[in-house]
Each structure stands twice: as structure tokens, then as C-alpha cells.
Design an enzyme around this catalytic site. Structure first.
Site, PDB file in Angstrom:
ATOM      1  CG  ASP A   9     -39.470   5.399  -1.069  1.00  0.00           C
ATOM      2  OD1 ASP A   9     -38.859   4.853  -0.287  1.00  0.00           O
ATOM      3  OD2 ASP A   9     -39.246   5.162  -2.354  1.00  0.00           O
ATOM      4  CE  LYS A  70     -34.222   1.652   3.002  1.00  0.00           C
ATOM      5  NZ  LYS A  70     -35.147   2.050   1.956  1.00  0.00           N
ATOM      6  CD  GLU A 175     -38.173   0.407   1.127  1.00  0.00           C
ATOM      7  OE1 GLU A 175     -37.773  -0.432  -0.024  1.00  0.00           O
ATOM      8  OE2 GLU A 175     -37.437   1.094   1.432  1.00  0.00           O
ATOM      9  CG  ASP A 201     -39.294  -1.992  -3.990  1.00  0.00           C
ATOM     10  OD1 ASP A 201     -38.300  -1.187  -4.912  1.00  0.00           O
ATOM     11  OD2 ASP A 201     -39.599  -1.539  -2.827  1.00  0.00           O
TER      12      ASP A 201
END
Length: 609
Positions: A9, A70, A175, A201
Site C-alpha cells: 500500500d 504521491k 485501494e 477509504d
């Protein structure tokens, strides 16, 4: 037997890695004993640090400590989100010749530039090293997770980061889908009754909402919604703005001019946000924040909620959108599962519970580990490991946005509607709009607007050499092919001519070339060698110091040794301390030579004891 494959992850703020071992998924702890690792990379005058070590020193080395890579990966420098985020980052960001954001740091006395892919590859390499230390074997194969709303360019860039890190990226997976796998394996893999589960999420940098139907070993994504620029970092930024204004009102000083001051304030805001998940009031205490002025203040949970109420409202809007896309009522949802560290925020949980009419939220899977857990399950399946439950897993994911081409009048002609199950392949036929037209420009877009140019341009190419013919005679077949990673190839063919052209959508302006990737792989190997050499030097230095101090203490405590021997030891030790002060950055060989020199003095004295 197939080798071990891991699931990573790759988070905005923290990353997590897991593996299938001993007939179950194990979350792998890092060298500090932590189950998650900060997605931080730091550069100093002597070394490169990744993970906890980089995070620990961030306060004193802010401009050379890189995080949030990211949020940059696969984006252009001119992107409005990049421009907005730059205000809160202490590190320097510049634009290269292709409009790609480049991170500038000082490393070993030199100015260096790194792409977001390179920084992410360093984090992935750290997770690889953590896994290899845990498993005692080399690891190559990996499943890496990305936000569901990552576009093709961002997915390709993440895959490139894996290649630079020396990994074989078997699959890129969304994800929330990974979290659904974790939930399904834990609760739904043996059930014959279908369950509709909504995964919320909410991580450090992104929000993904996914509605999944789980029955037995089948995980079918029905709809997804979300925002690739809505996460815990944005809540931190809201607090930073609030306290910058408070500081300005109190002291008539604008700290936004100091990246270091903003960075220190941001760190304290992130800490305060975490505290407010368990207590109703916390403090911000920063000595000499700006121009020697100390900044001490408090913030209550209610104020935090007010500052970020707009962002919280956006969270609920994405839940509504997901349900609408799935054409499903609230009452049809069996479970609402919380994933991501930001889902712990009390106001978020309160709003979700209110939206679902008081329904209890599912907190039975770890918000921080569920995504890595699911990625590891898929990695085990793809590598031929795992038990029957793993091997019988069937995964159906969907596209996050509609995909199509621009047609006459700037119309978006949708070829693949959003929430289409992938992998998928769709073909549409078009006609040249002019008489005797011999080439057609194919422009590929993603988005939901009716005007093509209001959507996101993914890429374009020219189909040349079409036989001249009156308008409406020649046919152009356009094919969209999306693989299991969500990465798309588009081809166009002039019917009956054999003339064909295709591209993998890569957002050419921001995409790394093969040559650039190869160069980055070489750089990654070089940095790894430098890190290993630095580690070897530090270990040799520590061993030398341990030996010198141990021998000194042993000889000092000896009762029957002659005064002359003790004086000889003291002189040698004092000389060693002076040498060490002048040679702090010596090489391992130098420390080993010094060890041998001390041994010739100390060992004979020890032998007399």
C-alpha cells in the site's frame, strides 16, 4: 514453487507491506518495529534516509525532506492542485522542459533534482528491503495499490516507480478494491449470501468510496467515486491556514514567506489533528516559530470541525454519488467499512453514521493495514501461493471515469462509460468529416462533461494514409482496451485498408521515456550502494568506539595493573578521541585500521590482567 510476492500500500503519508505466509496474511514490521512506514525521503550532507529515519529528522532538515510524492506522481507542474500544494511544502519544486514537476534538494553538498517517480521508487525500495529482511529471501514480485481515481498517467507512473525500485509490478489495484478483498477474505469468502458493502477509504491524500458486492469468493465492484485530492493532508492545510491567520493577527507577521516556519506549523497541525480524534482539546506549541516569536495556542475539536466543514461535506457527497452510480438505496447497504487513517476522525464517522440513518460503522479491519492486506492476497493468488480461498478469489473492478474520443463540435463520444467492469474491450465506428480526408487525429479523453475539452486529455495520435474518399464513406474503427491494471491502449483502424495505429495512453507530457527509466534504475542502484557504504562506515565507526571505550573502562577498573600501563592506555585513548573528532566521516577501512592500531596497544595490557 513460486517465489514470495508481496502487497504494498503505497500511501501518501504512510506505506504498509504484507505477505502471504504460514497460511495467512502477515503485515510486515519495519526495522523500527512499526507496521506502517512514513512515505518520507530525506537528503543530508552524508546520507539518504527513507521512512522513519527521514521522518524523525524532518524538523531540523525540512527543505531536504520530501513527502507527498504521491500527490505529484503523474501530474504536470501547471496542474492547479500542484500549484496549491506548493504553498505548504517546505521543499523546493521546479518545472522541467516538459512541464513535469521536479523536486530540488541538497544532497552531499550538491543540488539534485528528483521526479515524483524516483521519490516513490525510494519508498517502494524501502518496503522491498523491509520485506526481504523479514522473509530472508530476495523479493521481486509485487502488487501495488493506487487510489481508484488515479488516471492512466498516474497508474503508469506508479508502475514506473516500481520498475525503478527493481520490482516486477504484477498488478496495479485500486485501494478500496484491495480493502474489499481483505474484508471478503475475512468475512465473506465462505458466505453464500451476497452482501453489499460500502468502503469509505479516507487516507492522507485521497478519498475513495467503493460499493462492492461480495458473495463467496467473488468480489464485484459495482461503483466507485472519490477525489484524488482530498485527504488528511488537506485537513492539515486547513489548520495551517487558520493558524497562519491567527499568527498574523496577533503579531502582524506573515509566516507564509518562510517555508521552514510553515513546515514546522504543518507538523504540529498534523499532530493536533491526531490528538483531536481522542480528546476534545489540544495545544499547538512551537518555540521561535518565526523571527524568534514563540507560538502557543489551543484548538478544540469543534473548531477543527468548523475549519474543515467544507471538506467533510465533500466526503458525504462522494458517498451519495457512489450510491447513485450503483443505483442503490442506503437501506440496501449491509456494511459500511472504514479504511484509511483519516476515517478515524470523529466528525467523519458522525456524518457517515447520520447519512446511513444511525447504522453502526464496521471497524473490524485495520484502517491502516486493510489495503496492504488485500494487495498481499492478490499477490499470493497471482504468484500461485495461498490456500483455496485465495486461489478461488474472483475480482471484478471498474473504471472510475468515462472514456471516449473528441468528435465534431467538440463532443465527447463515450466509448467506455464509467463504472464499466474491467478488463474490457470496446469498439466504435466513426467517419471522416471532410471529403477526401487522408488523416484523422484521435484525441482520447476521460471525464463526464459533454464537451470533450472540458474533460481530461489523456493522449492523442494521428492515423495517416487513409485512402481519399467522399465524406461518410471511409470507416474508422476505434478500439479501447483496458487491462487488469486499469491501463488503457487505444487503437484506430481504417476499415478494409489494413492501416492501423495504436498507443498506450501515457500522458506524453508527463510520462517517463524508457531511457529516463533506465537512467533512474542506474541512479537507484547507485544510491543503494551509497546507502550500504554509509551503513558499513557507521557500523565500523560504532564498533571502533565500542572497543575503545570498553577497553578504557576495563583497564581503568583493573586493580593490579602498573601505573605506566594505565597512563599508556589514557594517552592512547586521548589520542584516539582527537583522531575521531578529525575523522568523523572516514571510511570503514580507516576505522578498521584504527581498530588494529588500538588493539596493538590495548590487547597486551589486557593480557597482563
Amino acid at each position: 514453487m513460486a517465489g514470495k510476492a508481496i502487497g504494498i500500500d503505497l500511501g501518501t503519508t504512510y506505506s504498509c507491506v504484507a505477505v502471504w505466509r504460514h497460511d495467512r496474511i502477515e503485515i510486515i514490521v519495519n526495522d523500527q518495529g512499526n507496521r506502517t512506514t512514513p512515505s518520507y525521503v530525506a537528503f543530508t550532507d552524508t546520507e539518504r534516509l527513507v521512512g522513519d529515519a527521514a521522518n524523525y529528522q524532518a524538523a531540523r532538515n525540512l527543505i531536504n525532506t520530501v513527502f507527498d510524492a504521491k500527490r505529484l506522481i503523474g501530474r504536470e507542474f501547471s496542474d492547479s492542485t500542484v500549484q496549491n500544494d506548493m504553498k505548504y511544502w517546505p521543499f523546493k519544486l521546479i518545472c522541467d522542459a516538459t512541464n513535469k514537476p521536479m523536486i530540488v534538494v541538497n544532497y552531499k553538498g550538491e543540488e539534485k533534482q528528483f521526479s515524483a517517480e524516483e521519490i516513490s521508487s525510494m519508498v517502494l525500495s524501502k518496503m522491498k528491503d523491509i520485506s526481504e529482511a523479514f522473509l530472508g529471501t530476495t523479493v521481486k514480485d509485487v502488487v501495488v495499490t493506487v487510489p481508484a481515481y488515479f488516471n492512466d498517467s498516474q497508474r503508469q507512473a506508479t508502475k514506473d516507480a516500481g520498475i525503478i525500485a527493481g520490482l516486477n509490478v504484477m498488478r496495479i489495484i485500486n485501494e478500496p478494491t484491495a480493502a474489499a478483498i481483505a474484508y471478503g477474505l475475512d468475512k465473506g469468502s465462505t458466505s453464500s449470501v451476497a452482501k453489499n458493502v460500502l468502503f469509505f477509504d479516507f487516507g492522507g491524500g485521497t478519498l475513495d468510496v467503493s460499493l462492492v458486492r461480495i458473495k463467496g469468493g467473488i468480489v464485484e465492484v459495482k461503483a466507485i467515486a472519490g477525489d484524488t485530492h482530498l485527504g488528511g493532508q488537506d485537513l492539515d492545510n486547513g489548520m495551517v491556514n487558520h493558524f497562519m491567520n491567527e499568527f498574523k493577527q496577533k503579531y502582524k507577521k506573515d509566516i507564509s514567506r518562510s517555508p521552514r516556519a510553515v513546515g514546522r506549523l504543518r507538523t504540529q497541525c498534523e499532530r493536533a489533528k491526531r490528538n483531536l480524534s481522542s480528546i476534545v482539546e489540544t495545544t499547538i506549541e512551537i518555540e521561535a516559530l518565526f523571527e524568534g516569536i514563540d507560538f502557543f495556542t489551543t484548538i478544540r475539536r469543534a473548531k477543527f470541525d468548523e475549519i474543515n466543514k467544507g471538506l467533510f461535506r465533500k466526503c458525504v457527497e462522494q458517498v451519495e454519488k457512489c450510491l447513485q452510480d450503483a443505483k442503490m438505496e442506503k437501506s440496501s447497504i449491509h456494511d459500511v467499512v472504514l479504511v484509511g487513517g483519516s476515517s478515524r476522525i470523529p466528525k467523519v464517522q458522525e456524518l457517515l453514521q447520520d447519512f446511513f440513518n444511525g447504522k453502526e460503522l464496521c471497524k473490524s479491519i485495520s484502517p491502516d493495514e486493510a489495503v496492504a492486506y488485500g494487495a498481499a492476497v492478490l499477490a499470493a493468488k497471482l504468484s500461485g501461493n495461498g490456500n483455496d480461498k485465495v486461489q478461488n478469489l474472483v475480482l471484478w473492478d471498474v473504471t472510475p471515469l468515462s472514456l471516449g474520443v473528441r468528435t465534431t463540435g467538440d463532443i465527447m463520444s463515450i466509448i467506455i462509460p464509467r463504472n464499466t467492469t474491467i478488463p474490457t474491450r470496446r469498439i466504435e465506428e466513426y467517419f471522416p468529416v471532410e471529403d477526401n480526408q487522408t488523416n484523422v487525429l484521435i484525441r482520447v479523453y476521460e471525464g463526464e462533461r459533454s464537451r470533450a475539452t472540458d474533460n481530461n486529455l489523456l493522449g492523442q495520435f494521428n492515423l495517416k494514409g487513409i485512402p481519399a474518399a467522399p465524406r461518410g464513406v471511409a470507416k474508422i474503427k476505434v478500439c479501447f482496451d483496458i487491462d487488469v491494471n486499469g491501463i488503457m491502449t487505444v487503437s484506430a483502424e481504417a476499415t478494409g485498408t489494413g492501416l492501423k495505429k495504436n498507443i498506450t495512453i501515457t500522458n506524453d507530457n508527463g510520462r517517463l521515456s524508457r531511457v529516463e527509466i533506465e537512467n533512474m534504475i542506474m541512479d537507484a542502484k547507485k544510491y543503494k550502494q551509497e546507502d550500504e557504504e554509509h551503513k558499513k562506515n557507521v557500523e565500523a565507526k560504532n564498533a571502533l568506539e565500542d572497543y575503545a571505550y570498553s577497553m578504557r573502562d576495563t583497564i581503568r577498573c583493573a586493580v593490579r595493573l602498573r601505573r605506566a600501563d594505565k597512563n599508556k592506555m589514557e594517552d592512547a585513548f586521548e589520542s584516539f578521541i582527537q583522531w575521531l573528532e578529525l575523522n568523523k566521516h572516514a571510511k570503514a577501512d580507516d576505522f578498521e585500521d584504527k581498530m588494529m592500531e588500538l588493539k596493538t596497544i590495548f590487547d597486551p595490557i589486557i593480557a597482563k590482567m
